[in-house]
Design an enzyme around this catalytic site. Structure first.
Site, short mmCIF file in Angstrom:
data_model
loop_
_atom_site.label_atom_id
_atom_site.label_comp_id
_atom_site.label_asym_id
_atom_site.label_seq_id
_atom_site.Cartn_x
_atom_site.Cartn_y
_atom_site.Cartn_z
N PHE A 29 0.82 -1.20 0.00
CA PHE A 29 0.00 0.00 0.00
C PHE A 29 0.87 1.26 0.00
CE2 PHE A 29 -2.64 3.06 2.55
CZ PHE A 29 -3.74 3.12 1.72
N SER A 97 2.96 -6.56 3.09
CA SER A 97 1.92 -5.64 3.59
C SER A 97 0.60 -5.86 2.86
CB SER A 97 2.43 -4.20 3.47
OG SER A 97 1.58 -3.30 4.14
N MET A 98 0.08 -4.86 2.14
CA MET A 98 -1.13 -5.08 1.35
C MET A 98 -0.87 -6.09 0.25
SD MET A 98 -3.69 -2.40 -0.61
CE MET A 98 -2.68 -2.19 -2.10
N ASP A 194 6.85 -3.46 14.22
CA ASP A 194 6.26 -2.99 12.96
C ASP A 194 5.39 -1.78 13.29
OD1 ASP A 194 4.58 -2.59 10.70
OD2 ASP A 194 4.75 -4.69 10.13
N HIS A 224 8.61 -2.68 9.25
CA HIS A 224 7.55 -3.13 8.36
C HIS A 224 8.05 -3.55 6.97
CE1 HIS A 224 3.59 -3.63 6.73
NE2 HIS A 224 3.81 -2.72 5.79
#
Length: 248
Positions: A29, A97-98, A194, A224
């Site tokens: 993202f 992540s996304m 994170d 992250h």
């Protein structure tokens, strides 16, 4: 979706046509393919055909992202999947992540995906919920480049569209509700620290998917964007080993 800005240098999609087993690679993202390119290159060197799509609205300008939706992001990944299906007998997938959210989505929709590797995958970010209540605010601060390693920067937007936050919330809700449909072997990487996605997401995913094989690996020295951080080599080596063992 018509994007109106040029693609940033380093944010281009990448394709490596090598073997008959393909790996679909998804960035996250507000980020770009830059965060996943080291993995893509390592996979190609190991003999895999690799596709790293640029998600719609990403890698250009945050106003492009504002005009995109979760359906556009899914379409970008589906196009990458189709590209691999034309060239490969076996498909694997990984995402950050996304990108991890989209990996779970694809595993839910395409049971032929043999194995997945999730890197700080996002399915529940409570801190984002308050964004839905904002009025007359278009953009928030950047969330990219959460990296522990000094001197390393993620190529990501310096602003986050409020509309896009609402879209990822909807995407996470959809994916979360169907996690039981994921049955393929899953390798779940999670950073101890994170600042974007709560590490508890890893346990939630592990406990919700139906996979018989679901291994959780803790990343002790990365934030992250672990694919660009101190644990990059660990992610690459363990993913390759996992895919070699279970991606058949």
């Amino acid at each position: 979706m018509n994007e109106q800005y040029p693609v940033l240098e380093g944010a281009e999609p990448f394709y490596f046509e090598v073997g008959k087993t393909g790996i679909l690679v998804s960035h996250g993202f507000t980020g770009t393919t830059q965060s996943m390119r080291p993995l893509g290159e390592a996979f190609a060197e190991a003999g895999y055909t690799v596709c790293g799509p640029r998600l719609a609205g990403h890698g250009t300008h945050h106003e492009d992202m504002e005009r995109s939706s979760r359906h556009d992001w899914i379409r970008s990944i589906e196009e990458g999947y189709a590209w691999l299906k034309e060239r490969c007998d076996t498909i694997l997938m990984t995402g950050l992540s996304m990108g991890g959210t989209l990996t779970l989505y694809m595993a839910e929709k395409h049971p032929d995906i043999k194995a997945i590797a999730l890197i700080n995958a996002a399915i529940d970010i409570p801190s984002m919920q308050q964004v839905t209540e904002l009025q007359d605010v278009r953009f928030l601060d950047a969330i990219g480049s959460d990296i522990k390693k000094s001197g390393v920067t993620e190529l990501a937007y310096d602003q986050t569209p409020v509309h896009s936050v609402k879209e990822i919330l909807a995407l996470m809700e959809e994916v979360r509700s169907d996690l039981k449909k994921v049955r393929c072997p899953a390798l779940i990487f999670v950073s101890d620290e994170d600042h974007v996605v709560p590490p508890s997401n890893a346990e939630l995913i592990r406990d919700s998917i139906s996979s018989e094989i679901k291994d959780v690996t803790r990343l002790h020295d990365s934030y992250h964007v672990a694919t660009l951080d101190n644990d990059q080599d660990t992610i690459i080596s363990q993913t390759l080993a996992f895919f070699k063992e279970h991606g058949v």
